[in-house]
Design an enzyme around this catalytic site. Structure first.
Site, short mmCIF file in Angstrom:
data_model
loop_
_atom_site.label_atom_id
_atom_site.label_comp_id
_atom_site.label_asym_id
_atom_site.label_seq_id
_atom_site.Cartn_x
_atom_site.Cartn_y
_atom_site.Cartn_z
N ARG A 90 108.34 40.09 -18.97
CA ARG A 90 107.05 40.11 -18.27
C ARG A 90 106.56 38.69 -17.96
O ARG A 90 106.02 38.42 -16.89
CB ARG A 90 106.01 40.86 -19.11
CG ARG A 90 104.70 41.14 -18.40
CD ARG A 90 103.77 41.99 -19.26
NE ARG A 90 104.42 43.15 -19.79
CZ ARG A 90 104.71 44.25 -19.10
NH1 ARG A 90 104.35 44.31 -17.83
NH2 ARG A 90 105.32 45.26 -19.65
N LEU A 118 100.45 42.26 -15.27
CA LEU A 118 100.73 40.82 -15.22
C LEU A 118 100.41 40.16 -16.56
O LEU A 118 99.36 40.40 -17.15
CB LEU A 118 99.91 40.17 -14.10
CG LEU A 118 100.28 40.66 -12.69
CD1 LEU A 118 99.30 40.10 -11.67
CD2 LEU A 118 101.72 40.28 -12.34
N ASN A 136 91.29 44.10 -9.01
CA ASN A 136 92.04 45.35 -9.17
C ASN A 136 91.11 46.52 -8.89
O ASN A 136 89.90 46.43 -9.08
CB ASN A 136 92.58 45.45 -10.60
CG ASN A 136 93.46 46.68 -10.80
OD1 ASN A 136 94.30 47.00 -9.93
ND2 ASN A 136 93.30 47.38 -11.90
N THR A 137 91.70 47.62 -8.44
CA THR A 137 90.96 48.88 -8.36
C THR A 137 91.64 49.88 -9.27
O THR A 137 92.88 49.97 -9.30
CB THR A 137 90.86 49.43 -6.92
OG1 THR A 137 90.17 50.69 -6.96
CG2 THR A 137 92.21 49.63 -6.27
N HIS A 138 90.83 50.60 -10.04
CA HIS A 138 91.36 51.55 -11.02
C HIS A 138 90.72 52.91 -10.79
O HIS A 138 89.50 52.99 -10.58
CB HIS A 138 91.05 51.05 -12.44
CG HIS A 138 91.56 51.96 -13.50
ND1 HIS A 138 92.90 52.02 -13.85
CD2 HIS A 138 90.92 52.88 -14.27
CE1 HIS A 138 93.06 52.93 -14.80
NE2 HIS A 138 91.88 53.46 -15.07
N ASP A 174 93.28 46.92 -17.37
CA ASP A 174 92.09 47.68 -16.97
C ASP A 174 90.84 47.20 -17.69
O ASP A 174 89.99 47.99 -18.12
CB ASP A 174 92.31 49.19 -17.17
CG ASP A 174 93.46 49.70 -16.32
OD1 ASP A 174 93.69 49.12 -15.24
OD2 ASP A 174 94.14 50.65 -16.74
#
Ligand code: GRF
Length: 228
Positions: A90, A118, A136-138, A174
């Site tokens: 990663r 990430l 970000n969209t969650h 998140d």
């Protein structure tokens, strides 16, 4: 100020961004996907930084990838047959992706259904170039239902409503400062597909508008003597 969008799947949120006139300079993906085609059709530069090239032979203890089972990931990635027996590097992948974006002058990154978590090294690359500049969209009202199965989890919990959250991304999954949220109802008879589509409809409006506002604030900061 240059904006990159990261995708892994169908790219319907990317389509909404482009339809809404958001100035997208580059689209990146971690695997071949429809989203790359959406970008190419719109004449936008694309870059594939394939996560399957950043796997190493491992003990198997790391066979769960970004909250998916290895099998989930394999199918989403187009059938990398033995990924479950490999360990994903990663940190190496995140550094490489940051370097690719940074090398193309990208300042702000918007993840839109990007399937790779990430590492901190992404945010810290280039003297912290992407710290506070990844969005970000969650598909849930965070902090409720973080993780890959947010829509299923909301249904399983019997939630009366769910929705979407646009937030500044940090290395924790998140999490990070919330910029905007929109609720949608969970209707009788909903399944994962119908609820997710209702949430995505909200995301297609809320995310482009929130990114546009964020870019405006970044530009204002630049004019006040910021680094960009
Ligand atoms: C969205 O619901 C997003 O919140 C989630 O993945 C979905 C992407 O949809 N992370 P699409 O690929 O843009 O259609």
């Amino acid at each position: 100020m240059r904006l990159a969008v990261l995708v892994s799947g169908t790219g319907s949120i990317l389509e909404a961004m482009l339809g809404g006139g958001l100035p997208v300079d580059l689209v990146g993906a971690d695997r071949p996907c429809r989203g790359l085609g959406v970008a190419a059709d719109a004449g936008i530069e694309t870059v594939l930084v394939a996560r399957c090239e950043w796997t190493m032979r491992g003990t198997g203890e790391d066979s769960v990838i970004d909250g998916h089972s290895a099998a989930d990931h394999d199918s989403a990635a187009g059938g990398v047959s033995d990924l479950g027996r490999r360990r994903f590097d990663r940190e190496g992948y995140s550094c490489e992706l940051a370097a690719v974006l940074g090398g193309r002058g990208v300042d702000v990154v918007a993840m839109a259904g990007f399937g790779t978590v990430l590492d901190a090294s992404f945010f810290e690359w280039g003297d912290g170039r992407y710290r506070g500049r990844v969005l970000n969209t969650h598909p849930s009202l965070l902090p409720a239902f973080p993780g890959w199965h947010a829509v299923r989890d909301a249904l399983d919990a019997g939630a009366a409503e769910s929705g979407c959250t646009v937030h500044v991304a940090i290395p924790e999954v998140d999490a990070g400062p919330v910029l905007a949220q929109r609720a949608v109802p969970v209707l009788a008879g909903d399944d994962e597909t119908t609820l997710h589509e209702r949430i995505k409809k909200a995301e297609r409006e809320l995310y482009p508008a929130t990114i546009a506002a964020f870019l405006g604030e970044q530009r204002a900061g630049q004019e006040r003597g910021g680094r960009m």
